[in-house]
Design a protein around this motif. Structure first.
Motif, PDB file in Angstrom:
ATOM      1  N   VAL A 324     -61.407  22.161  12.993  1.00  0.00           N
ATOM      2  CA  VAL A 324     -61.879  21.218  12.188  1.00  0.00           C
ATOM      3  C   VAL A 324     -63.331  21.661  11.711  1.00  0.00           C
ATOM      4  O   VAL A 324     -63.766  21.899  10.675  1.00  0.00           O
ATOM      5  CB  VAL A 324     -61.767  19.689  12.539  1.00  0.00           C
ATOM      6  CG1 VAL A 324     -62.664  18.690  11.510  1.00  0.00           C
ATOM      7  CG2 VAL A 324     -60.336  19.288  12.502  1.00  0.00           C
ATOM      8  N   ARG A 325     -64.148  21.828  12.793  1.00  0.00           N
ATOM      9  CA  ARG A 325     -65.475  22.280  12.836  1.00  0.00           C
ATOM     10  C   ARG A 325     -65.536  23.790  12.070  1.00  0.00           C
ATOM     11  O   ARG A 325     -66.505  23.833  11.474  1.00  0.00           O
ATOM     12  CB  ARG A 325     -66.220  22.331  14.035  1.00  0.00           C
ATOM     13  CG  ARG A 325     -66.432  20.891  14.591  1.00  0.00           C
ATOM     14  CD  ARG A 325     -66.770  20.714  16.062  1.00  0.00           C
ATOM     15  NE  ARG A 325     -68.028  21.505  16.267  1.00  0.00           N
ATOM     16  CZ  ARG A 325     -68.855  21.424  17.519  1.00  0.00           C
ATOM     17  NH1 ARG A 325     -68.172  21.069  18.423  1.00  0.00           N
ATOM     18  NH2 ARG A 325     -69.535  22.116  17.728  1.00  0.00           N
ATOM     19  N   LEU A 326     -64.693  24.463  12.318  1.00  0.00           N
ATOM     20  CA  LEU A 326     -64.663  25.771  11.922  1.00  0.00           C
ATOM     21  C   LEU A 326     -64.322  25.734  10.327  1.00  0.00           C
ATOM     22  O   LEU A 326     -65.007  26.416   9.597  1.00  0.00           O
ATOM     23  CB  LEU A 326     -63.606  26.613  12.582  1.00  0.00           C
ATOM     24  CG  LEU A 326     -63.762  28.149  12.518  1.00  0.00           C
ATOM     25  CD1 LEU A 326     -65.179  28.487  13.565  1.00  0.00           C
ATOM     26  CD2 LEU A 326     -62.541  28.888  13.274  1.00  0.00           C
ATOM     27  N   VAL A 327     -63.757  24.926  10.016  1.00  0.00           N
ATOM     28  CA  VAL A 327     -63.117  24.564   8.529  1.00  0.00           C
ATOM     29  C   VAL A 327     -64.619  24.086   7.917  1.00  0.00           C
ATOM     30  O   VAL A 327     -65.134  24.590   6.800  1.00  0.00           O
ATOM     31  CB  VAL A 327     -62.169  23.857   8.320  1.00  0.00           C
ATOM     32  CG1 VAL A 327     -62.248  23.715   6.789  1.00  0.00           C
ATOM     33  CG2 VAL A 327     -60.930  24.691   8.704  1.00  0.00           C
ATOM     34  N   ALA A 341     -70.334  18.164  10.632  1.00  0.00           N
ATOM     35  CA  ALA A 341     -69.402  17.802  11.921  1.00  0.00           C
ATOM     36  C   ALA A 341     -70.345  16.383  12.277  1.00  0.00           C
ATOM     37  O   ALA A 341     -69.742  15.295  12.779  1.00  0.00           O
ATOM     38  CB  ALA A 341     -69.501  18.893  12.936  1.00  0.00           C
ATOM     39  N   GLY A 342     -71.515  16.173  12.441  1.00  0.00           N
ATOM     40  CA  GLY A 342     -72.348  15.127  13.041  1.00  0.00           C
ATOM     41  C   GLY A 342     -72.062  14.113  12.048  1.00  0.00           C
ATOM     42  O   GLY A 342     -71.878  12.950  12.642  1.00  0.00           O
ATOM     43  N   ARG A 343     -71.928  14.115  10.899  1.00  0.00           N
ATOM     44  CA  ARG A 343     -71.614  13.152   9.951  1.00  0.00           C
ATOM     45  C   ARG A 343     -70.250  12.445  10.206  1.00  0.00           C
ATOM     46  O   ARG A 343     -70.056  10.950  10.079  1.00  0.00           O
ATOM     47  CB  ARG A 343     -71.848  13.441   8.437  1.00  0.00           C
ATOM     48  CG  ARG A 343     -71.540  12.286   7.437  1.00  0.00           C
ATOM     49  CD  ARG A 343     -71.661  12.830   6.070  1.00  0.00           C
ATOM     50  NE  ARG A 343     -72.967  13.686   5.771  1.00  0.00           N
ATOM     51  CZ  ARG A 343     -73.481  14.914   5.556  1.00  0.00           C
ATOM     52  NH1 ARG A 343     -72.099  15.575   5.343  1.00  0.00           N
ATOM     53  NH2 ARG A 343     -74.389  15.193   4.970  1.00  0.00           N
ATOM     54  N   THR A 386     -59.025  21.412   2.241  1.00  0.00           N
ATOM     55  CA  THR A 386     -58.615  22.255   3.284  1.00  0.00           C
ATOM     56  C   THR A 386     -58.728  21.661   4.693  1.00  0.00           C
ATOM     57  O   THR A 386     -57.761  21.584   5.302  1.00  0.00           O
ATOM     58  CB  THR A 386     -59.491  23.560   3.476  1.00  0.00           C
ATOM     59  OG1 THR A 386     -59.400  24.391   2.333  1.00  0.00           O
ATOM     60  CG2 THR A 386     -59.214  24.504   4.636  1.00  0.00           C
ATOM     61  N   VAL A 387     -59.765  20.671   4.727  1.00  0.00           N
ATOM     62  CA  VAL A 387     -59.949  19.798   6.017  1.00  0.00           C
ATOM     63  C   VAL A 387     -59.028  18.985   6.118  1.00  0.00           C
ATOM     64  O   VAL A 387     -58.341  18.687   7.036  1.00  0.00           O
ATOM     65  CB  VAL A 387     -61.432  19.123   6.002  1.00  0.00           C
ATOM     66  CG1 VAL A 387     -61.622  18.071   6.805  1.00  0.00           C
ATOM     67  CG2 VAL A 387     -62.623  19.926   5.996  1.00  0.00           C
ATOM     68  N   ARG A 388     -58.650  18.082   4.957  1.00  0.00           N
ATOM     69  CA  ARG A 388     -57.423  17.243   5.070  1.00  0.00           C
ATOM     70  C   ARG A 388     -56.081  17.935   5.304  1.00  0.00           C
ATOM     71  O   ARG A 388     -55.127  17.544   6.082  1.00  0.00           O
ATOM     72  CB  ARG A 388     -57.454  16.537   3.678  1.00  0.00           C
ATOM     73  CG  ARG A 388     -58.482  15.725   3.420  1.00  0.00           C
ATOM     74  CD  ARG A 388     -58.332  14.759   2.414  1.00  0.00           C
ATOM     75  NE  ARG A 388     -59.370  13.675   2.204  1.00  0.00           N
ATOM     76  CZ  ARG A 388     -60.490  13.534   1.231  1.00  0.00           C
ATOM     77  NH1 ARG A 388     -60.419  14.480   0.521  1.00  0.00           N
ATOM     78  NH2 ARG A 388     -61.394  12.805   1.365  1.00  0.00           N
ATOM     79  N   ALA A 389     -55.769  19.129   4.767  1.00  0.00           N
ATOM     80  CA  ALA A 389     -54.660  19.758   4.958  1.00  0.00           C
ATOM     81  C   ALA A 389     -54.651  20.409   6.641  1.00  0.00           C
ATOM     82  O   ALA A 389     -53.628  20.063   6.943  1.00  0.00           O
ATOM     83  CB  ALA A 389     -54.601  21.152   4.247  1.00  0.00           C
TER      84      ALA A 389
END
Length: 498
Positions: A324-327, A341-343, A386-389
């Motif tokens: 996830v962090r990579l995307v 990512a912190g948010r 993309t994150v959600r997929a």
């Protein structure tokens, strides 16, 4: 590796071979690591075995001097992609203890009989024996480094009864649990085990094969640390851990011949899994001699390898989190990726009470992030999609990022997601799956380094040159990144900025 090579290794007491094989002495019924300082046994009395589990199954006891059960793991299991290597990674992660051999087979998609046969053929012992050997090392760690009553140690190490625990310790170490504790260096201090509101602290030494270059390893982890989830403090990298039985916190610091680790656990049954994930995070089972020998022989990389031998690949303790962090970090700066990512961690992460303060939450799992709001995903619509997929595919187990995942299948399924390209796929392969040959050809830092080295500008020309670095191209990436003046290449002098 043949027996002549093994005999030369034990005569030279060569620590590079620790973890590659076990030396069993038939006359004493003791097994050792190749670098054992005891007198070298006569060759006719020696049997070479592929694992400590095989030695224990054959009735040998662990040497009290060299402690072969505490040597670095075999580099084979972190660099191979075949069925046995996948099984070994899952066993190391505690799957057999939690789910049994049937659970191991189900995760790998093979029958129990097939798994038993293939693992035994290469390791000299089946999955249960390998898990038992791992359980023995966990028990030894708890006996020697904590002041827990031995009855609690037995259950924390995964034994069904105190009787089974006592029997195993005597068989494997030739001592009772009480004797093992009394022989431990500074054993009196183990009575002063630190506890805090349900947390248990353990101090461990994680071995590795030298050399180890900590600069890019800890520099990368510190530079990309997600606020609340990770931090750099007092010369140590600290982060929260999502473990099978509860949360944990780890602090790791590089020493000359080991990694100093301090673990806080809410359930001691997670010790084995936590240690294995920390070893994966820091790439501690790598064979730097083999890697540097090949990369250092290439004229393009030779000077860099000589200047910084023993570079490791900074990895992760949580594959889904890192994907996830990579995307989130696609086509943006390291600082911006940390902010995104912190948010998410602040909005959706599970709060924890860090016993040492500083950390506040676990990174949210994909099933939670599936429903993340647009406000918390403050990024272009295409990347939100993309994150959600990705989170949906992970939550529905369509993509496997566990230690036992099939690397080729994972690559293929990631590429099917909208907005996921080679950079993301190779990043996952390198830092989640531990593929030593993953190569980020499209990465900006890699491209700049190749330009600075005046390599051919065409894709074909560069592919021909970088292909010479196979099967260690992930390590070549670390050297290429180090050519730039980026914070990931150096250990911080102060704490992580909040």
């Amino acid at each position: 590796m043949n027996d002549d090579v093994r005999l030369r290794a034990i005569r030279a007491k060569d620590a590079r071979f620790d973890g590659w094989f076990i030396v069993a002495v038939r006359t004493t019924r003791i097994y050792c690591r190749p670098s054992c300082p005891a007198r070298t046994p006569h060759p006719k009395n020696v049997t070479f075995l592929p694992s400590a589990a095989a030695a224990q199954a054959a009735g040998y006891r662990a040497c009290k001097r060299c402690r072969p059960d505490a040597s670095p793991g075999s580099p084979e299991w972190s660099t191979r992609a075949d069925l046995v290597a996948r099984a070994m990674r899952l066993i190391a992660d505690g799957v057999v203890d939690r789910e049994g051999v049937n659970g191991l087979a189900a995760r790998l998609g093979y029958s129990t009989r097939q798994i038993e046969r293939q693992v035994r053929a290469q390791l000299g012992a089946g999955p249960l024996a390998l898990a038992r050997a791992q359980r023995a090392q966990t028990a030894r760690t708890l006996v020697e480094t904590t002041g827990l009553p031995l009855t609690e140690v037995a259950y924390a190490a995964g034994f069904g009864s105190v009787r089974a625990f006592n029997k195993m310790v005597r068989e494997v170490f030739g001592l009772t649990p009480g004797e093992l504790r009394r022989r431990a260096p500074g054993h009196r201090s183990t009575r002063d085990t630190v506890q805090h509101d349900g947390w248990q602290q353990l101090r461990l030494r994680l071995p590795f094969r030298r050399p180890l270059c900590p600069d890019n390893l800890f520099g990368h982890l510190a530079a990309t640390a997600v606020p609340g989830v990770e931090e750099w403090r007092a010369g140590a990298y600290r982060r929260t851990l999502r473990l099978p039985h509860g949360p944990g916190v780890v602090a790791v610091k590089a020493r000359a011949d080991h990694i100093q680790a301090r673990l806080w656990l809410t359930d001691l049954r997670d010790l084995t899994t936590a240690v294995n994930r920390c070893r994966h995070l820091l790439d501690l089972d790598a064979d730097p001699q083999a890697i540097d020998e090949q990369l250092g022989a290439d004229p393009v990389l030779a000077a860099m390898v000589r200047a910084a031998p023993g570079r490791r690949v900074p990895r992760t303790t949580d594959g889904e989190e890192f994907a996830v962090r990579l995307v989130l970090g696609q086509q943006i700066s390291t600082r911006a990726a940390r902010t995104h990512a912190g948010r998410l961690a602040d909005a959706y992460g599970t709060p924890i009470d860090d016993p040492d303060g500083g950390l506040s939450r676990l990174f949210p799992p994909p099933e939670v992030l599936v429903d993340a709001t647009d406000e918390s995903l403050a990024m272009p619509q295409s990347r939100r999609r993309t994150v959600r997929a990705l989170c949906t595919a992970l939550a529905q187990q369509e993509i496997d990022l566990s230690p036992g995942a099939d690397w080729a299948t994972t690559r293929d399924r990631l590429l099917r997601l909208p907005g996921v390209g080679p950079w993301t796929v190779e990043g996952v392969a390198m830092r989640v799956q531990g593929d030593p040959d993953a190569f980020l050809a499209t990465d900006l830092g890699v491209r700049r380094a190749l330009d600075a080295l005046h390599l051919p500008g065409s894709a074909a020309g560069r592919a021909e040159i970088t292909g010479r670095w196979s099967p260690w191209r992930a390590y070549a990436v670390q050297h290429l990144w180090a050519m730039g003046d980026h914070e990931i290449n150096r250990i911080p002098t102060g704490d992580t900025p909040s």
